[in-house]
Write a protein that holds these residues in place. Structure first.
Motif, PDB file in Angstrom:
ATOM      1  N   ALA A 178       2.958  65.826  52.076  1.00  0.00           N
ATOM      2  CA  ALA A 178       2.958  66.946  53.749  1.00  0.00           C
ATOM      3  C   ALA A 178       3.070  65.206  54.503  1.00  0.00           C
ATOM      4  N   LYS A 179       2.567  64.048  54.590  1.00  0.00           N
ATOM      5  CA  LYS A 179       2.837  63.817  55.854  1.00  0.00           C
ATOM      6  C   LYS A 179       4.664  63.237  55.616  1.00  0.00           C
ATOM      7  N   ALA A 180       4.779  62.676  54.887  1.00  0.00           N
ATOM      8  CA  ALA A 180       6.166  62.313  54.827  1.00  0.00           C
ATOM      9  C   ALA A 180       7.021  63.392  55.476  1.00  0.00           C
ATOM     10  N   LEU A 181       6.694  64.433  54.650  1.00  0.00           N
ATOM     11  CA  LEU A 181       7.888  65.713  55.369  1.00  0.00           C
ATOM     12  C   LEU A 181       7.659  66.412  56.575  1.00  0.00           C
ATOM     13  N   GLY A 182       6.718  65.107  57.383  1.00  0.00           N
ATOM     14  CA  GLY A 182       6.480  65.804  59.305  1.00  0.00           C
ATOM     15  C   GLY A 182       5.321  66.994  58.882  1.00  0.00           C
ATOM     16  N   LEU A 183       4.699  67.190  58.165  1.00  0.00           N
ATOM     17  CA  LEU A 183       4.169  68.662  57.956  1.00  0.00           C
ATOM     18  C   LEU A 183       2.435  68.295  58.629  1.00  0.00           C
ATOM     19  N   GLY A 184       1.672  69.152  58.295  1.00  0.00           N
ATOM     20  CA  GLY A 184       0.400  68.595  59.352  1.00  0.00           C
ATOM     21  C   GLY A 184      -0.832  68.741  57.429  1.00  0.00           C
ATOM     22  N   TYR A 185      -1.992  68.563  57.961  1.00  0.00           N
ATOM     23  CA  TYR A 185      -3.184  68.435  57.475  1.00  0.00           C
ATOM     24  C   TYR A 185      -4.350  69.440  57.534  1.00  0.00           C
ATOM     25  N   PRO A 186      -5.041  69.238  55.905  1.00  0.00           N
ATOM     26  CA  PRO A 186      -4.200  69.348  54.886  1.00  0.00           C
ATOM     27  C   PRO A 186      -3.192  69.430  53.594  1.00  0.00           C
ATOM     28  N   GLY A 187      -2.641  68.198  53.526  1.00  0.00           N
ATOM     29  CA  GLY A 187      -0.910  68.324  52.806  1.00  0.00           C
ATOM     30  C   GLY A 187      -0.914  70.366  51.700  1.00  0.00           C
ATOM     31  N   GLY A 188      -1.677  69.858  51.017  1.00  0.00           N
ATOM     32  CA  GLY A 188      -1.699  70.929  49.926  1.00  0.00           C
ATOM     33  C   GLY A 188      -1.158  72.500  50.623  1.00  0.00           C
ATOM     34  N   PRO A 189      -2.727  73.310  51.005  1.00  0.00           N
ATOM     35  CA  PRO A 189      -2.308  74.684  51.996  1.00  0.00           C
ATOM     36  C   PRO A 189      -0.254  74.934  51.978  1.00  0.00           C
ATOM     37  N   ILE A 190       0.332  73.796  52.689  1.00  0.00           N
ATOM     38  CA  ILE A 190       1.091  73.863  53.083  1.00  0.00           C
ATOM     39  C   ILE A 190       2.433  73.360  53.066  1.00  0.00           C
ATOM     40  N   ILE A 191       2.419  72.696  51.785  1.00  0.00           N
ATOM     41  CA  ILE A 191       4.013  72.226  50.848  1.00  0.00           C
ATOM     42  C   ILE A 191       3.335  73.682  50.217  1.00  0.00           C
ATOM     43  N   SER A 192       2.283  73.966  49.471  1.00  0.00           N
ATOM     44  CA  SER A 192       2.487  75.262  48.619  1.00  0.00           C
ATOM     45  C   SER A 192       2.665  76.446  49.443  1.00  0.00           C
ATOM     46  N   LYS A 193       2.938  76.697  50.270  1.00  0.00           N
ATOM     47  CA  LYS A 193       2.987  77.429  51.253  1.00  0.00           C
ATOM     48  C   LYS A 193       4.760  77.631  51.740  1.00  0.00           C
ATOM     49  N   LEU A 194       4.916  76.784  52.188  1.00  0.00           N
ATOM     50  CA  LEU A 194       7.076  76.549  51.631  1.00  0.00           C
ATOM     51  C   LEU A 194       7.358  76.234  50.633  1.00  0.00           C
ATOM     52  N   ALA A 195       6.497  75.372  49.343  1.00  0.00           N
ATOM     53  CA  ALA A 195       7.609  76.436  48.108  1.00  0.00           C
ATOM     54  C   ALA A 195       7.854  76.809  47.814  1.00  0.00           C
ATOM     55  N   GLU A 196       6.539  78.291  48.039  1.00  0.00           N
ATOM     56  CA  GLU A 196       7.426  79.103  47.841  1.00  0.00           C
ATOM     57  C   GLU A 196       8.131  80.174  48.076  1.00  0.00           C
ATOM     58  N   LYS A 197       8.748  79.348  48.548  1.00  0.00           N
ATOM     59  CA  LYS A 197      10.622  80.187  49.619  1.00  0.00           C
ATOM     60  C   LYS A 197      11.584  79.189  49.291  1.00  0.00           C
ATOM     61  N   GLY A 198      11.036  77.985  48.300  1.00  0.00           N
ATOM     62  CA  GLY A 198      11.321  76.712  47.642  1.00  0.00           C
ATOM     63  C   GLY A 198      12.423  77.122  47.046  1.00  0.00           C
ATOM     64  N   ASP A 199      13.685  76.461  46.579  1.00  0.00           N
ATOM     65  CA  ASP A 199      14.380  75.753  45.189  1.00  0.00           C
ATOM     66  C   ASP A 199      14.085  74.575  44.410  1.00  0.00           C
ATOM     67  N   ARG A 200      13.148  75.195  43.178  1.00  0.00           N
ATOM     68  CA  ARG A 200      12.471  74.058  42.525  1.00  0.00           C
ATOM     69  C   ARG A 200      12.813  73.308  42.345  1.00  0.00           C
ATOM     70  N   TYR A 201      14.378  73.328  42.268  1.00  0.00           N
ATOM     71  CA  TYR A 201      15.697  72.644  40.694  1.00  0.00           C
ATOM     72  C   TYR A 201      16.781  72.027  41.539  1.00  0.00           C
ATOM     73  N   ALA A 202      16.519  72.594  43.070  1.00  0.00           N
ATOM     74  CA  ALA A 202      17.582  70.683  44.225  1.00  0.00           C
ATOM     75  C   ALA A 202      17.706  69.674  43.913  1.00  0.00           C
ATOM     76  N   PHE A 203      16.196  69.544  43.814  1.00  0.00           N
ATOM     77  CA  PHE A 203      15.923  67.621  44.034  1.00  0.00           C
ATOM     78  C   PHE A 203      15.554  67.826  42.575  1.00  0.00           C
ATOM     79  N   SER A 204      15.609  66.643  42.337  1.00  0.00           N
ATOM     80  CA  SER A 204      14.929  66.891  40.524  1.00  0.00           C
ATOM     81  C   SER A 204      13.829  65.133  40.924  1.00  0.00           C
ATOM     82  N   PHE A 205      12.392  65.602  40.485  1.00  0.00           N
ATOM     83  CA  PHE A 205      11.695  64.464  40.424  1.00  0.00           C
ATOM     84  C   PHE A 205      11.644  63.826  38.772  1.00  0.00           C
ATOM     85  N   PRO A 206      11.227  63.195  39.250  1.00  0.00           N
ATOM     86  CA  PRO A 206      10.429  62.835  37.765  1.00  0.00           C
ATOM     87  C   PRO A 206       9.431  63.248  36.934  1.00  0.00           C
ATOM     88  N   THR A 207       9.474  63.507  35.523  1.00  0.00           N
ATOM     89  CA  THR A 207       8.573  63.601  35.008  1.00  0.00           C
ATOM     90  C   THR A 207       7.413  62.792  34.260  1.00  0.00           C
TER      91      THR A 207
END
Ligand code: KG4
Ligand code: ZN
Length: 359
Positions: A178-207
């Motif tokens: 969340a910090k790297a994305l310039g979002l607030g603290y604590p990051g978990g709830p903020i990322i989670s809320k944004l992620a709900e409306k995002g495309d999970r496949y737009a970027f590829s992250f390693p497993t």
């Protein structure tokens, strides 16, 4: 039997009252004074500020929880308090308050490990609600701001750590992301809320998989090591930062942030689910319980439940109500309840232990 539990290990001042009902811990009241608004201006918890806020909050929080439970201090049979792990200045406030109360009321005091509390949030019950009781043997995935652990339990109060993080904790990964994305603290709830409306496949992250590569034995046959149950999140954070750098500054639009958050949350979840399933396959638990602050993540709750049910519908997947995932004292009271039941000795001669391990 009534227990007053106190929790001040990090940035929440919390107290709760528990009583016994039908052999299980029933929550009468739980009060949490959160310091998030104080710390978010600094982008994280400032230990000295946290300790001072605990001092200001502890007595009002205890008074308020007693009032809500409609019990008096003289009705309390046992006091319980978190004595580690956590921030030393924060822990000391709870520990010294609990010692003073137990001593003045001449009642036993039970020192609790904060991690034990997170696990036992799954054993709490409340009036008017149905709570399925976890069955042993069980496996617990405990994911918080400071820990990422897989724990095997054959019975109450016996813990075998079967997987742990080699670097950051899952909650830390959310907070740093969340910090790297310039979002607030604590990051978990903020990322989670944004992620709900995002495309999970737009970027590829390693497993992430920490299983070592297969090796050839002396006869030249490939030997596959046992799949690893350990975690590592720092690579995902690096992957996120590198994706952010690739996106030209002006293009880090709200939509791009949503997609990055969705991809990042999915990658963290994939890693947690992969190792959880490995633990289920290896230990054949009757219940799988999720706990800790990150257990409040809806995507993780849903995915883990679906995958476990798909693998073996007989394994019961359980997770606490949202308010008992992040730090609270109700979970400490629940853990204390089983200490009393198992006649684990109470003691007054203990101190705050910031690096306390789960034993
Ligand atoms: O258990 P907790 O309250 O404190 C510790 O013992 O560390 O956990 C706090 C952590 C933070 O890192 C926070 O970002 C994370 O839990 N968290 C979440 C969510 N809610 C809290 N992470 C992901 N999704 C959430 N909804
Ligand atoms: Zn915690």
């Amino acid at each position: 039997m009534k227990i007053l539990a106190i929790e001040t290990s990090c940035d929440e001042t919390a107290a709760a009252v528990i009583k016994e009902e039908k052999g299980r811990p029933l929550l009468l009241s739980s009060v949490v004074a959160s310091q998030i608004n104080i710390h978010k201006i600094y982008g994280g918890v400032v230990p000295e500020v946290a300790a001072r806020a605990h001092i200001e909050n502890i007595i009002p929080v205890i008074s308020s929880t007693l009032k809500k439970a409609k019990v008096k201090l003289t009705d309390i049979d046992y006091f319980a308090v978190t004595y580690g792990p956590g921030l030393v200045g924060s822990l000391v406030v709870g520990v010294e308050t609990a010692k003073a109360l137990a001593l003045s009321m001449d009642k036993p005091l039970i020192p609790l490990n904060h991690l034990e509390g997170h696990i036992y949030a799954n054993f709490l019950t409340e009036k008017g609600k149905v709570f399925e009781e976890p069955k042993f043997p069980l496996v617990c995935l405990l994911v918080s701001g400071g820990h990422s652990l897989l724990i095997y339990m054959k019975d109450h109060l016996g813990y075998k750590v079967i997987g742990e993080t080699r670097d950051d904790a899952a909650g830390e990964a959310f907070d740093k992301g969340a910090k790297a994305l310039g979002l607030g603290y604590p990051g978990g709830p903020i990322i989670s809320k944004l992620a709900e409306k995002g495309d999970r496949y737009a970027f590829s992250f390693p497993t992430i998989d920490l299983t070592p590569e297969p090796k050839k034995d002396k006869d030249g046959f490939l030997v596959h090591p046992e799949p690893s149950l350990d975690f590592s999140f720092s690579g995902l954070k690096t992957a996120l930062i590198s994706e952010i750098k690739k996106v030209k500054k002006g293009k880090l639009t709200p939509a791009t942030k949503r997609n990055l958050a969705a991809g990042y949350e999915s990658a963290i979840t994939r890693h947690l689910v992969q190792n959880s399933l490995r633990a289920v396959k290896k230990y054949h638990p009757k219940s799988f319980i999720l706990s800790g602050g990150v257990a409040a993540n809806r995507y993780l709750r849903r995915t883990l439940n679906d995958e476990i049910v798909k693998y073996d519908p007989d394994v019961r997947f359980l997770v606490p109500d949202f308010s008992y995932c992040t730090d609270n004292a109700a979970m400490i009271g629940a853990a204390a309840f089983y200490h009393v039941k198992k006649k684990r000795s109470s003691k007054n001669s203990f101190s705050a232990e910031p690096n306390l391990k789960l034993k």
